[in-house]
Each structure stands twice: as C-alpha cells, then as structure tokens.
Design a protein around this motif. Structure first.
Motif, mmCIF file in Angstrom:
data_model
loop_
_atom_site.group_PDB
_atom_site.id
_atom_site.type_symbol
_atom_site.label_atom_id
_atom_site.label_comp_id
_atom_site.label_asym_id
_atom_site.label_seq_id
_atom_site.Cartn_x
_atom_site.Cartn_y
_atom_site.Cartn_z
ATOM 1 N N CYS A 1 0.841 -1.189 0.000
ATOM 2 C CA CYS A 1 0.000 0.000 0.000
ATOM 3 C C CYS A 1 0.877 1.239 0.000
ATOM 4 O O CYS A 1 1.911 1.274 0.660
ATOM 5 C CB CYS A 1 -0.877 -0.043 1.255
ATOM 6 S SG CYS A 1 -1.914 1.392 1.478
ATOM 7 N N VAL A 2 0.461 2.266 -0.742
ATOM 8 C CA VAL A 2 1.139 3.559 -0.729
ATOM 9 C C VAL A 2 0.186 4.551 -0.078
ATOM 10 O O VAL A 2 -0.946 4.714 -0.522
ATOM 11 C CB VAL A 2 1.507 4.028 -2.160
ATOM 12 C CG1 VAL A 2 2.137 5.405 -2.122
ATOM 13 C CG2 VAL A 2 2.436 3.035 -2.809
ATOM 14 N N MET A 3 0.649 5.203 0.989
ATOM 15 C CA MET A 3 -0.164 6.174 1.696
ATOM 16 C C MET A 3 0.266 7.576 1.240
ATOM 17 O O MET A 3 1.413 7.965 1.442
ATOM 18 C CB MET A 3 0.027 6.032 3.212
ATOM 19 C CG MET A 3 -0.932 6.853 3.996
ATOM 20 S SD MET A 3 -0.815 6.718 5.795
ATOM 21 C CE MET A 3 -0.028 5.194 6.122
ATOM 22 N N VAL A 4 -0.650 8.309 0.602
ATOM 23 C CA VAL A 4 -0.356 9.661 0.129
ATOM 24 C C VAL A 4 -1.375 10.618 0.730
ATOM 25 O O VAL A 4 -2.476 10.230 1.099
ATOM 26 C CB VAL A 4 -0.384 9.754 -1.415
ATOM 27 C CG1 VAL A 4 0.725 8.946 -2.029
ATOM 28 C CG2 VAL A 4 -1.723 9.313 -1.969
ATOM 29 N N GLY A 5 -0.989 11.863 0.843
ATOM 30 C CA GLY A 5 -1.885 12.881 1.385
ATOM 31 C C GLY A 5 -1.201 14.221 1.443
ATOM 32 O O GLY A 5 -0.053 14.377 1.015
#
Length: 100
Positions: free
Chosen positions: A52-56
């Motif tokens: 999973c890639v967590m972006v924000g």
C-alpha cells in the motif's frame, strides 16, 4: 494388521560382520520407521501480502498513522524527508505500507 517382528539389532550386526570376509567394517543402514515416514514436514505459515502507498497533504498525519499502526502508540514525528516503509502484520495479513 500385525506389527513387524522386533529383531535384535546386535544379532543382525554380528551376522553382517560374520558374512564380511574383508577387514573393512560392515555397513548397514537401519530401516526407516514407517510411522515417522508418514508425518508430513512442517511448512512455515505464509501470510498473504498487501502493498500500500499512503499519500496525502503535508502535515496530514500519514507518518503518525503509520507508526500508530506499527507500534500501537502515538509517536512524535518530524516532517518526513523522502519516505518511510514499514511492514505490519494484522489479522493474518502482512501489509507493507509506504508513507510518501
């Protein structure tokens, strides 16, 4: 089913040595236990893996959330330069999370 007869190992070795005409030691291999040969080898449990890639947005709490999931407690963080990668096992699933 009647079990195989139990034989005297020392008597078998004496007979093997007696039949051997040379001065070399007699070699014999013991028979494999039939019960032990039926036991399957133990395999390590393989967990399914999710990446999973967590972006924000900047200062959105991505790193805080990542370490809360990993360590189970709130950690004081500094702005991330680059990225963080952590592996977390939860509910028999292995998550590899990248915090960008």
């Amino acid at each position: 089913l009647d079990p195989a007869p139990i034989t005297d190992v020392a008597a078998q070795e004496d007979q093997t040595t007696a039949k051997n005409d040379t001065n070399e030691p007699a070699t014999s291999t013991p028979a494999m236990d039939p019960v032990a040969s039926e036991i399957p080898p133990v395999q390590p449990e393989v967990l399914p893996e999710i990446r999973c890639v967590m972006v924000g947005l900047d200062a959105g709490g991505k790193t805080s959330l990542l370490y809360k999931m990993k360590l189970g407690e709130v950690v004081t963080t500094i702005p991330t330069i680059g990225f963080n990668v952590e592996t977390i096992e939860y509910s028999k699933v292995r998550f590899t999370i990248c915090d960008v």
